[in-house]
Design an enzyme around this catalytic site. Structure first.
Site: not given
Length: 422
Positions: A118, A164
């Site tokens: 993407c 993260v």
């Protein structure tokens, strides 16, 4: 290229059966490279990215078969004899980087072309690379490839992740299963798909604890065997169909899903005025014919609001009563669906990583273009409720992440057809 032709002004109501989660099936398929014995994976969705992964694993020497009727994929990685994931397959799907950790952990070497996928901002592979380096792999970047090698086994490490990252957590956790010693990952991603991947690896004989928290511990083992594992249901597909009913004043029941993976999404749908009930493996949403109310939200790592539901909630806000503000904190450049929705009569302003949505009563059909997977879903849903006909171009994006979306929408009453490209 295929297109969707959608006739609008439909109230979407009915039942939909949720498929297996793409974002769990992909890391689990790559993690199966670690298994020395055969593996059966159940509830694997039929998607373009899954087909690409199966093709890639086959090129590495994995014997892999899909049972179309049952949705099971059978994986035998005992005969892996190729250690390079080539550009022609990797360029369409950045998940291919997940081949690197298992290859270097089990075989001492692996190389993967720098990935594609993407077009939503920078998603660097740096965190994967530094994680493997901390496990004592030697990494080189040459001729567009990431090349990893190690003498003997990987060595355990205490790894504190800079930020993260779901992808890097999967890479480090998978590789560490065969490392010497006990690895600890701090600031680990907590997504349900991480938990599912850990549960799969434990089924093969890995010793992983703490998945679903920000501290994962992996006690290395000498080998992983085989086993049977069922992939968890797709929470993003579930959320997408819940939004479909919410924006159209409809009522939907999602079957074979996991409500416990969708707390943040269900909270925002209730805030928007939806009447929601849940069971162990089902969710029902009823709008009682009403328009939704606009909501304000920020995307965040799990258990926060998922970035993969941001485009669908942008659409909800754009047809809701009132004004809603959405802030995207995970990926840059992830509002590419908004200009397309403006072509359909939506009223929105984008300021940096925030979109301000001014709800309108009715969208109008238009020709629009999908730019990424979740954006394309929001455009198809917009077409279902807009006045007139909407043509959604470049729907190969949607085929990467939604299994049979037109069939499932038709079951809810949508008037949608796939127009084959030349």
């Amino acid at each position: 290229m295929d297109k969707f032709r959608v006739q609008g002004r439909t109230r979407l109501s009915g039942e939909v059966t949720i498929s297996g989660a793409k974002n769990a099936a992909l890391p689990i398929l790559f993690a199966a490279l670690l298994a020395e014995d055969p593996v059966e994976l159940q509830n694997v969705p039929k998607l373009k990215d899954i087909d690409t992964t199966i093709k890639l694993l086959s090129q590495l020497g994995v014997k892999i078969e899909r049972d179309a009727a049952s949705g099971s994929v059978f994986v035998d990685a005992s005969g892996v004899d190729e250690f390079c994931a080539p550009y022609d397959l990797v360029k369409t799907m950045r998940a291919s980087i997940w081949a690197l950790g298992p290859l270097v952990a089990r075989f001492g070497k692996g190389q993967v072309s720098l990935p594609g996928g993407c077009a939503i901002g920078a998603r660097p592979v740096d965190l994967h690379i530094t994680g493997l380096e901390q496990l004592s792999a030697e990494i080189k970047l040459e001729e567009g490839y990431v090349k990893a090698s190690v003498n003997g086994r990987l060595k355990a490490a205490h790894i504190v992740m800079d930020k993260v990252s779901v992808g890097a957590t999967v890479t480090i956790m998978s590789a560490a299963t065969l490392a010497e010693g006990t690895t600890v990952i701090e600031n680990a991603a907590r997504e349900p798909e991480i938990v599912d991947t850990a549960n799969f690896l434990n089924t093969l004989g890995a010793k992983i604890t703490g998945a679903g928290t920000d501290r994962i511990t992996i006690e290395g083992v000498a080998r992983l065997g085989g086993g049977v594992y069922r992939v968890l249901p797709d929470r993003i597909e579930t959320g997408t169909f819940l939004v479909a009913a919410a924006i159209s004043g409809g009522k939907v029941v999602c079957r074979q899903t996991r409500p416990d993976t969708l707390d943040a999404v269900l909270a925002k749908l209730r805030e928007a005025g939806a009447d929601i009930e849940v069971g162990d493996d089902w969710i029902s949403l009823d709008m009682h014919g009403k328009r939704p109310k606009a909501v304000t939200l920020r995307t965040a790592p799990h258990p926060g609001f998922p970035t993969d539901m941001q485009a669908q909630f942008s659409l909800l806000n754009l047809v809701a009563e009132g004004t809603g503000v959405i802030t995207e904190t995970i990926f840059e450049n992830r509002f590419m669906h908004v200009p397309e929705l403006i072509r359909m009569g939506a009223h929105a302003e984008i300021e940096s990583n925030t979109v301000i949505c001014y709800g309108v009563e009715q969208l109008s059909g238009a020709q629009v273009m999908a730019t990424d997977l979740r954006a394309s879903a929001s455009l198809v849903l917009a077409g279902c409720i807009a006045d007139g006909v909407t043509i959604v171009d470049r729907i190969y994006h949607i085929d990467r992440g939604y299994e049979g979306i037109e069939d499932k929408l038709r079951a809810l009453g949508a008037k949608i057809e796939r127009v084959k490209g030349e």
